[in-house]
Design a protein around this motif. Structure first.
Motif, PDB file in Angstrom:
ATOM      1  N   GLN A   2      37.127  63.863  44.849  1.00 25.88           N
ATOM      2  CA  GLN A   2      37.722  62.578  44.510  1.00 25.88           C
ATOM      3  C   GLN A   2      36.783  61.750  43.633  1.00 25.88           C
ATOM      4  N   LYS A   3      37.298  61.292  42.503  1.00 22.12           N
ATOM      5  CA  LYS A   3      36.502  60.471  41.595  1.00 22.12           C
ATOM      6  C   LYS A   3      36.354  59.058  42.142  1.00 22.12           C
ATOM      7  N   LYS A   4      35.180  58.473  41.951  1.00 23.89           N
ATOM      8  CA  LYS A   4      34.933  57.117  42.457  1.00 23.89           C
ATOM      9  C   LYS A   4      35.817  56.116  41.731  1.00 23.89           C
ATOM     10  N   LEU A   5      36.309  55.136  42.485  1.00 22.32           N
ATOM     11  CA  LEU A   5      37.169  54.078  41.964  1.00 22.32           C
ATOM     12  C   LEU A   5      36.336  52.802  41.824  1.00 22.32           C
ATOM     13  N   TYR A   6      36.426  52.166  40.658  1.00 24.18           N
ATOM     14  CA  TYR A   6      35.671  50.942  40.375  1.00 24.18           C
ATOM     15  C   TYR A   6      36.626  49.748  40.425  1.00 24.18           C
ATOM     16  N   ILE A   7      36.361  48.827  41.348  1.00 22.96           N
ATOM     17  CA  ILE A   7      37.211  47.640  41.470  1.00 22.96           C
ATOM     18  C   ILE A   7      36.321  46.418  41.677  1.00 22.96           C
ATOM     19  N   GLY A   8      36.585  45.370  40.902  1.00 22.04           N
ATOM     20  CA  GLY A   8      35.767  44.182  41.056  1.00 22.04           C
ATOM     21  C   GLY A   8      36.404  42.955  40.469  1.00 22.04           C
ATOM     22  N   THR A   9      35.690  41.831  40.609  1.00 24.43           N
ATOM     23  CA  THR A   9      36.190  40.560  40.106  1.00 24.43           C
ATOM     24  C   THR A   9      35.052  39.700  39.605  1.00 24.43           C
ATOM     25  N   ASN A  10      35.391  38.810  38.695  1.00 21.92           N
ATOM     26  CA  ASN A  10      34.490  37.801  38.155  1.00 21.92           C
ATOM     27  C   ASN A  10      35.078  36.454  38.569  1.00 21.92           C
ATOM     28  N   THR A  11      34.341  35.682  39.361  1.00 17.84           N
ATOM     29  CA  THR A  11      34.899  34.422  39.864  1.00 17.84           C
ATOM     30  C   THR A  11      34.784  33.274  38.862  1.00 17.84           C
ATOM     31  N   LYS A  12      34.197  33.548  37.703  1.00 16.91           N
ATOM     32  CA  LYS A  12      34.095  32.552  36.619  1.00 16.91           C
ATOM     33  C   LYS A  12      33.461  31.256  37.139  1.00 16.91           C
ATOM     34  N   MET A  13      34.020  30.096  36.808  1.00 15.91           N
ATOM     35  CA  MET A  13      33.421  28.828  37.241  1.00 15.91           C
ATOM     36  C   MET A  13      34.309  28.190  38.308  1.00 15.91           C
ATOM     37  N   TYR A  14      34.518  28.937  39.407  1.00 10.79           N
ATOM     38  CA  TYR A  14      35.446  28.472  40.426  1.00 10.79           C
ATOM     39  C   TYR A  14      34.846  28.313  41.817  1.00 10.79           C
ATOM     40  N   LYS A  15      34.056  29.257  42.292  1.00 12.85           N
ATOM     41  CA  LYS A  15      33.617  29.193  43.690  1.00 12.85           C
ATOM     42  C   LYS A  15      32.209  28.592  43.811  1.00 12.85           C
ATOM     43  N   THR A  16      32.034  27.699  44.770  1.00  9.63           N
ATOM     44  CA  THR A  16      30.725  27.132  45.076  1.00  9.63           C
ATOM     45  C   THR A  16      29.896  28.168  45.841  1.00  9.63           C
ATOM     46  N   ILE A  17      28.640  27.833  46.130  1.00 10.54           N
ATOM     47  CA  ILE A  17      27.794  28.739  46.911  1.00 10.54           C
ATOM     48  C   ILE A  17      28.444  29.035  48.258  1.00 10.54           C
ATOM     49  N   ARG A  18      28.850  27.997  48.972  1.00 19.26           N
ATOM     50  CA  ARG A  18      29.458  28.178  50.291  1.00 19.26           C
ATOM     51  C   ARG A  18      30.717  29.031  50.204  1.00 19.26           C
ATOM     52  N   GLN A  19      31.562  28.751  49.220  1.00 17.33           N
ATOM     53  CA  GLN A  19      32.801  29.506  49.073  1.00 17.33           C
ATOM     54  C   GLN A  19      32.528  30.965  48.715  1.00 17.33           C
ATOM     55  N   THR A  20      31.515  31.196  47.893  1.00 21.29           N
ATOM     56  CA  THR A  20      31.165  32.568  47.503  1.00 21.29           C
ATOM     57  C   THR A  20      30.689  33.375  48.694  1.00 21.29           C
ATOM     58  N   VAL A  21      29.812  32.790  49.512  1.00 23.64           N
ATOM     59  CA  VAL A  21      29.295  33.486  50.690  1.00 23.64           C
ATOM     60  C   VAL A  21      30.428  33.807  51.666  1.00 23.64           C
ATOM     61  N   ALA A  22      31.317  32.848  51.877  1.00 23.75           N
ATOM     62  CA  ALA A  22      32.447  33.077  52.779  1.00 23.75           C
ATOM     63  C   ALA A  22      33.357  34.177  52.236  1.00 23.75           C
ATOM     64  N   LEU A 235      39.666  48.747  37.978  1.00 21.86           N
ATOM     65  CA  LEU A 235      40.291  47.494  37.567  1.00 21.86           C
ATOM     66  C   LEU A 235      39.308  46.341  37.731  1.00 21.86           C
ATOM     67  N   PHE A 236      39.301  45.458  36.741  1.00 21.37           N
ATOM     68  CA  PHE A 236      38.492  44.248  36.735  1.00 21.37           C
ATOM     69  C   PHE A 236      39.483  43.101  36.905  1.00 21.37           C
ATOM     70  N   ILE A 237      39.585  42.582  38.126  1.00 23.21           N
ATOM     71  CA  ILE A 237      40.704  41.718  38.509  1.00 23.21           C
ATOM     72  C   ILE A 237      40.284  40.260  38.532  1.00 23.21           C
ATOM     73  N   GLY A 238      41.168  39.385  38.071  1.00 26.35           N
ATOM     74  CA  GLY A 238      40.904  37.956  38.033  1.00 26.35           C
ATOM     75  C   GLY A 238      41.373  37.235  39.281  1.00 26.35           C
ATOM     76  N   ARG A 239      42.206  36.211  39.086  1.00 27.48           N
ATOM     77  CA  ARG A 239      42.551  35.302  40.179  1.00 27.48           C
ATOM     78  C   ARG A 239      43.255  35.977  41.352  1.00 27.48           C
ATOM     79  N   SER A 240      43.891  37.118  41.139  1.00 28.50           N
ATOM     80  CA  SER A 240      44.520  37.830  42.261  1.00 28.50           C
ATOM     81  C   SER A 240      43.494  38.341  43.261  1.00 28.50           C
ATOM     82  N   ALA A 241      42.223  38.405  42.829  1.00 25.62           N
ATOM     83  CA  ALA A 241      41.166  38.900  43.707  1.00 25.62           C
ATOM     84  C   ALA A 241      40.386  37.786  44.388  1.00 25.62           C
ATOM     85  N   TRP A 242      40.672  36.542  44.074  1.00 24.43           N
ATOM     86  CA  TRP A 242      39.827  35.453  44.577  1.00 24.43           C
ATOM     87  C   TRP A 242      40.145  35.046  46.007  1.00 24.43           C
TER      88      TRP A 242
END
Length: 261
Positions: A2-22, A235-242
């Motif tokens: 099975q080939k490795k699947l790459y999935i991630g997100t860029n939170t841009k300028m949206y989440k604070t430190i507390r929100q990111t950790v949570a 997939l490099f996912i935006g707001r659907s991953a936040w």
């Protein structure tokens, strides 16, 4: 195998430190059941959240990335963040050439190339983003645009370094609130162009090893179809991953599909 699947997100300028950790804590917990040999899960938060993110309990299960990076190690560059500073945070991935950096902040292919080389020099994985604008698509020059972005952006990199490079195809017209996701047939054609160009740059074996991700208005409705397209490695996912719960549902769905393939 099975080939490795790459999935991630860029939170841009949206989440604070507390929100990111949570977010990371919840996401890591929800995806704990997935074998990381099958999944490369990454999150790219804001600079201010990177140190706290690296100290979370989930930091080993989720690859952390930076949204941008200077090509200089140090100097009189107010507002820039150097590779040396990022090394201290434990970041392993650096996003380079995101469409917002190119089209809002005026970065060109030569600038992205300097950043790619700096990232590799400091043992980061550069995630080089490429993609055409709506006008370039209408003119029918999208193939040339992608080839140029890749050939200039990856200039002076070697086949050995190619093992540490990721590519994200993000058509500019598909990104953001008003974006329209690329159709699977169109995305597949562009992926063929990208893969052929990588083979030209590095040779067949090295060029085929580089993961190519799709980003641009990915959501619960289209993720399944996109991940099954030829050449798309993730997939490099935006707001659907936040939202961690929703992101986890997408991830589990995609992993199940790839196990069946």
């Amino acid at each position: 195998m099975q080939k490795k699947l790459y999935i991630g997100t860029n939170t841009k300028m949206y989440k604070t430190i507390r929100q990111t950790v949570a977010f990371l804590d919840e996401l890591g917990s929800l995806t704990r059941d997935i074998d990381r040999n099958l999944l490369e899960l990454f999150v790219i938060p804001s600079y201010t959240a990177l140190d706290a993110a690296a100290r979370t309990a989930q930091a080993q299960a989720i690859t952390l990335g930076a949204q941008n990076m200077s090509w200089e190690d140090e100097g009189q560059f107010t507002g820039e963040v150097s590779p040396l500073m990022l090394e201290e945070t434990g970041v392993r991935l650096v996003c380079i050439g995101h469409s917002e950096r190119r089209h809002i902040f005026g970065e060109d292919d030569e600038v992205e190339n300097k950043k790619v080389l700096a990232a590799l020099r400091h043992h980061f994985t550069p995630l080089l983003c490429v993609g055409e604008t709506a006008s370039q698509k209408e003119l029918g020059i999208q193939n040339e645009v992608l080839r140029s972005q890749l050939k200039v952006g990856l200039h002076d990199t070697s086949p050995e370094q190619a093992r540490h490079i990721w590519i994200a195809y993000e058509p500019v017209w598909a990104i953001g609130v008003g974006g329209t996701p690329a159709g699977v047939m169109y995305a597949s054609r562009m992926y063929t162009v990208i893969r052929q160009t990588l083979r030209e740059i590095y040779g067949g074996e090295a060029g085929d090893r580089i993961p190519i991700l799709y980003g641009g208005s990915v959501n619960n409705m289209n993720a399944r179809e996109l991940i099954q397209a030829p050449d798309i490695d993730g997939l490099f996912i935006g707001r659907s991953a936040w939202d961690a719960d929703n992101f986890s549902r997408i991830i589990h769905d995609l992993v199940d599909i790839c196990l069946i393939k």
